[in-house]
Scaffold this motif. Structure first.
Motif, PDB file in Angstrom:
ATOM      1  N   LEU A 136       0.907  -1.385   0.133  1.00  0.00           N
ATOM      2  CA  LEU A 136      -0.050   0.095  -0.025  1.00  0.00           C
ATOM      3  C   LEU A 136       1.013   1.389  -0.015  1.00  0.00           C
ATOM      4  CD1 LEU A 136      -2.811  -0.725   2.482  1.00  0.00           C
ATOM      5  CD2 LEU A 136      -3.090  -0.628   0.090  1.00  0.00           C
ATOM      6  N   ALA A 137       1.898   1.233   0.676  1.00  0.00           N
ATOM      7  CA  ALA A 137       2.842   2.417   1.138  1.00  0.00           C
ATOM      8  C   ALA A 137       3.592   2.744  -0.287  1.00  0.00           C
ATOM      9  CB  ALA A 137       3.754   2.166   2.245  1.00  0.00           C
ATOM     10  N   THR A 138       3.828   1.648  -1.172  1.00  0.00           N
ATOM     11  CA  THR A 138       4.397   1.837  -2.553  1.00  0.00           C
ATOM     12  C   THR A 138       3.417   1.934  -3.593  1.00  0.00           C
ATOM     13  OG1 THR A 138       5.094  -0.484  -2.597  1.00  0.00           O
ATOM     14  CG2 THR A 138       6.675   1.065  -1.636  1.00  0.00           C
ATOM     15  N   GLY A 139       2.212   2.150  -3.284  1.00  0.00           N
ATOM     16  CA  GLY A 139       1.304   1.785  -4.610  1.00  0.00           C
ATOM     17  C   GLY A 139       1.322   0.684  -5.480  1.00  0.00           C
ATOM     18  N   GLY A 169       2.251   7.025  -2.795  1.00  0.00           N
ATOM     19  CA  GLY A 169       2.581   5.784  -2.947  1.00  0.00           C
ATOM     20  C   GLY A 169       3.355   5.397  -4.248  1.00  0.00           C
ATOM     21  N   GLU A 170       2.787   5.742  -5.293  1.00  0.00           N
ATOM     22  CA  GLU A 170       3.342   5.578  -6.504  1.00  0.00           C
ATOM     23  C   GLU A 170       4.611   6.323  -6.874  1.00  0.00           C
ATOM     24  OE1 GLU A 170      -0.581   5.052  -9.396  1.00  0.00           O
ATOM     25  OE2 GLU A 170      -0.188   6.852  -8.704  1.00  0.00           O
ATOM     26  N   ILE A 174       8.294   4.859  -7.364  1.00  0.00           N
ATOM     27  CA  ILE A 174       9.345   5.029  -8.504  1.00  0.00           C
ATOM     28  C   ILE A 174      10.629   5.312  -7.734  1.00  0.00           C
ATOM     29  CG2 ILE A 174      10.076   7.286 -10.074  1.00  0.00           C
ATOM     30  CD1 ILE A 174       6.474   7.370 -10.581  1.00  0.00           C
ATOM     31  N   ARG A 175      10.639   6.098  -6.789  1.00  0.00           N
ATOM     32  CA  ARG A 175      11.853   6.288  -5.979  1.00  0.00           C
ATOM     33  C   ARG A 175      12.749   5.087  -5.614  1.00  0.00           C
ATOM     34  NH1 ARG A 175      10.349  11.731  -2.298  1.00  0.00           N
ATOM     35  NH2 ARG A 175      12.853  11.963  -2.137  1.00  0.00           N
ATOM     36  N   THR A 176      12.184   3.902  -5.247  1.00  0.00           N
ATOM     37  CA  THR A 176      12.587   2.709  -4.932  1.00  0.00           C
ATOM     38  C   THR A 176      13.571   2.191  -6.265  1.00  0.00           C
ATOM     39  OG1 THR A 176      10.918   1.381  -5.458  1.00  0.00           O
ATOM     40  CG2 THR A 176      10.846   2.314  -3.362  1.00  0.00           C
ATOM     41  N   HIS A 177      13.320   2.830  -7.210  1.00  0.00           N
ATOM     42  CA  HIS A 177      14.338   2.320  -8.443  1.00  0.00           C
ATOM     43  C   HIS A 177      15.219   3.258  -8.710  1.00  0.00           C
ATOM     44  CE1 HIS A 177      11.357  -0.543 -10.430  1.00  0.00           C
ATOM     45  NE2 HIS A 177      10.338   0.101  -9.939  1.00  0.00           N
ATOM     46  N   PHE A 178      15.501   4.491  -7.821  1.00  0.00           N
ATOM     47  CA  PHE A 178      16.643   5.147  -7.771  1.00  0.00           C
ATOM     48  C   PHE A 178      17.299   5.207  -6.621  1.00  0.00           C
ATOM     49  CE2 PHE A 178      13.874   6.538 -11.195  1.00  0.00           C
ATOM     50  CZ  PHE A 178      14.478   6.680 -12.150  1.00  0.00           C
ATOM     51  N   LEU A 179      17.824   4.136  -6.301  1.00  0.00           N
ATOM     52  CA  LEU A 179      18.667   3.896  -4.922  1.00  0.00           C
ATOM     53  C   LEU A 179      19.888   4.648  -5.087  1.00  0.00           C
ATOM     54  CD1 LEU A 179      17.886   0.224  -3.969  1.00  0.00           C
ATOM     55  CD2 LEU A 179      16.742   2.385  -3.118  1.00  0.00           C
ATOM     56  N   THR A 469      10.512   5.712   0.607  1.00  0.00           N
ATOM     57  CA  THR A 469      10.476   4.395   0.292  1.00  0.00           C
ATOM     58  C   THR A 469       9.627   3.287   0.689  1.00  0.00           C
ATOM     59  OG1 THR A 469      11.723   3.477   2.118  1.00  0.00           O
ATOM     60  CG2 THR A 469      13.126   4.413   0.566  1.00  0.00           C
ATOM     61  N   GLY A 470       8.446   3.744   1.695  1.00  0.00           N
ATOM     62  CA  GLY A 470       7.377   3.180   2.206  1.00  0.00           C
ATOM     63  C   GLY A 470       7.919   2.011   3.218  1.00  0.00           C
ATOM     64  N   GLN A 471       9.034   2.128   3.529  1.00  0.00           N
ATOM     65  CA  GLN A 471       9.824   1.160   4.313  1.00  0.00           C
ATOM     66  C   GLN A 471       9.942  -0.177   3.728  1.00  0.00           C
ATOM     67  OE1 GLN A 471       7.336   1.896   8.090  1.00  0.00           O
ATOM     68  NE2 GLN A 471       9.256   2.530   8.888  1.00  0.00           N
TER      69      GLN A 471
END
Length: 545
Positions: A136-139, A169-170, A174-179, A469-471
């Motif tokens: 849910l937190a990351t859409g 969330g979306e 998206i940001r989780t792809h740019f670590l 990152t929605g943890q």
């Protein structure tokens, strides 16, 4: 902790010299627990009553058993010497008696390749509430695998997004792809960096080093500028933990001392206040600190196996709990209510305490979490009073749901596993026998993560921030000089940040921006951010790792 990797295997609380230069790094990884103190804690739980009835029995102690006990715990070592046997006993005072092999500098890790689970067991986490929370937190809950940017842009162009743009969330997805993947800022000290943490708003970063200096950096608007250096007081060996008060106007720090120190950083002046914990131990240290959400109370875990609560308004210690059978390496508040407390120890157990039912004269945890085979170096709460993670000298991180406590057989299995550890994580390589992967009986953990090394010191691990990152990740320091990032739901290592020359002891992810700061025993503090790279560069980086 001491000479063994857990459970009382320390370098000797009662035997250490008063000279800070001789304090064991045990002085940090509960390395300095004394055999006398640890054994006395053990006696309280096993044969305390016999001690009252048979005081003379201590005169009949088998000297061979005493020697074996001290050798197991690293209090003494056998070396070649003179005499009839050609052997000599020497007392262990430091993390390593073999500085030449790099152990003392935290550089053994480059000869250790931490094992990774090729197929992590996700059965429990797949059925857990945390999975729903993260999706849910990351859409991602209704994405059904359609996570590509192209698909998301198409959905937005066709008006299928909620509102005019992506949801929060979306955006997190998206940001989780740019670590973070490259070093944007760096500072270097002459001695080991022990810990570093962001303030709650992310505008300041706090760093503590073995040179007894605490450094404050301005990290607002992407900066990393040294703003102030505070000389710590009453330091034995090193500053071992630091934290901000919630208003970021004060910092707290601990060392080998009877006191936790509070230092104001608001304005140009500094005001140091010593908070006396009034411990019973002659050699005393607080390994872990946490401030309550309202800033009124300070929680500490110490080498005497106790939890301490200091009330700043009353200016006194208000609680001392005999919590564990060994050094308490980690403490945390479960959530913003500050009513639930978490603790982790070298006895390999995590315990949950409820302030509302806690009695100092008869301390009882509301539950215990067993499954680690060795001492715990750090714990971090997800902040929801439900989930926490624990990092351990058994080279693993475990995810726990505190609604699923461990049964008695789990506590017994963990105790047996800890007593079988006979290696010193401070200066020895991890023996193969310590890398067992099957679950212990009664292990109630939700997930286990492997791929980082825990050697030399109390390496720390944390949940990634909720806002960006929605943890979705767990990130950890590593004895190999890397920062390791795991996917919470799959257990996979999604990134390794390489660049340090020695053990990374602490890591801190900015609460609202996409950067991580790592603190290492090579004396460097590095800020990692994302930089777009060519596919060939990424392939070369993977090959290098």
């Amino acid at each position: 902790m001491g000479s063994q990797s857990s459970s009382g295997m320390s370098g000797g609380r009662g035997s250490s010299s008063g000279n800070p230069a001789e304090q064991p790094e045990a002085s940090e990884p509960n390395q300095s627990s004394s055999s006398s103190s640890n054994s006395s804690r053990g006696r309280r739980t096993t044969d305390g009553q016999q001690g009252d009835r048979q005081p003379a029995s201590e005169e009949d102690v088998d000297l061979a058993e005493v020697l074996a006990y001290l050798l197991r715990r690293g209090q003494v070592r056998l070396v070649h010497g003179s005499g009839a046997t050609g052997l000599q006993l020497v007392q262990s005072y430091s993390d390593s008696d073999e500085d030449s092999d790099g152990a003392w500098d935290g550089r053994l890790g480059d000869r250790y390749n931490p094992p990774v689970d090729a197929q992590p067991d996700t059965h429990e986490v797949d059925q857990s509430e945390i999975r729903t929370q993260i999706l849910l937190a990351t859409g991602s809950f209704s994405a059904k695998g359609r996570h590509s940017f192209t698909h998301m842009l198409t959905e937005r162009r066709q008006g299928r997004c909620r509102g005019a743009s992506f949801s929060h969330g979306e955006c997190s997805r998206i940001r989780t792809h740019f670590l973070p993947n490259y070093v944007s800022h760096k500072d270097t000290y002459q001695q080991k960096a022990f810990c570093g943490v962001y303030s709650e708003d992310g505008n300041m970063f706090l760093s503590a080093c073995q040179d007894q200096n605490i450094r404050l950096y301005d990290t607002s608007r992407g900066r990393f500028h040294l703003r102030r250096t505070v000389k710590a007081r009453d330091v034995g060996w090193s500053v071992l933990d630091v934290c901000f008060t919630p208003d970021a106007q004060n910092v707290l720090y601990s060392s080998w001392s009877d006191y936790i120190h509070l230092c104001s950083i608001d304005g140009d002046s500094e005001n140091h206040t010593a908070l006396d914990l009034n411990p019973d131990e002659r050699r005393f240290c607080v390994f872990s600190l946490a401030a309550s959400t309202d800033g009124n109370e300070i929680l500490g875990g110490a080498n005497d196996g106790c939890l301490y609560v200091f009330d700043l308004e009353q200016n006194k210690r208000t609680l001392k709990i005999e919590a564990h059978e060994d050094d308490v390496n980690a403490v945390a508040f479960a959530d913003s209510s500050s009513q639930l407390l978490f603790s982790g120890s070298d006895d390999a157990l995590c315990k949950v305490w409820d302030r509302r039912t806690l009695r100092e004269d008869r301390p009882q945890p509301v539950g215990q979490l067993a499954g680690h085979r060795d001492g715990i170096t750090f714990i971090h709460s997800k902040g929801d009073a439900r989930y926490l993670i624990s990092n351990s000298k058994d080279q693993s991180i475990k995810l726990w749901d505190i609604r699923k406590f461990s049964p008695k057989e789990g506590l017994a299995a963990s105790r047996v596993a800890v007593t079988q550890q006979n290696w010193d994580y401070r200066w020895q390589q991890v023996p193969q026998r310590a890398l067992k992967r099957h679950k212990l009986t009664g292990d109630t953990s939700v997930m286990t993560y492997r791929g980082h090394g825990v050697l030399h010191t109390l390496v720390r691990s944390r949940f990634s921030p909720e806002f960006t990152t929605g943890q979705k990740f767990i990130y950890s320091g590593c004895s190999t000089g890397k920062v390791i990032i795991y996917d919470v739901l799959t257990g996979a290592v999604v990134s390794r940040l390489s660049g340090h020359d020695a053990c990374v002891r602490d890591v801190s992810w900015h609460p609202y921006e996409d950067n991580i700061v790592s603190s290492s025993w090579d004396g460097a503090v590095r800020m990692w951010q994302h930089r777009q790279t060519h596919p060939l560069e990424e392939e070369r980086e993977r090959d290098r790792d």
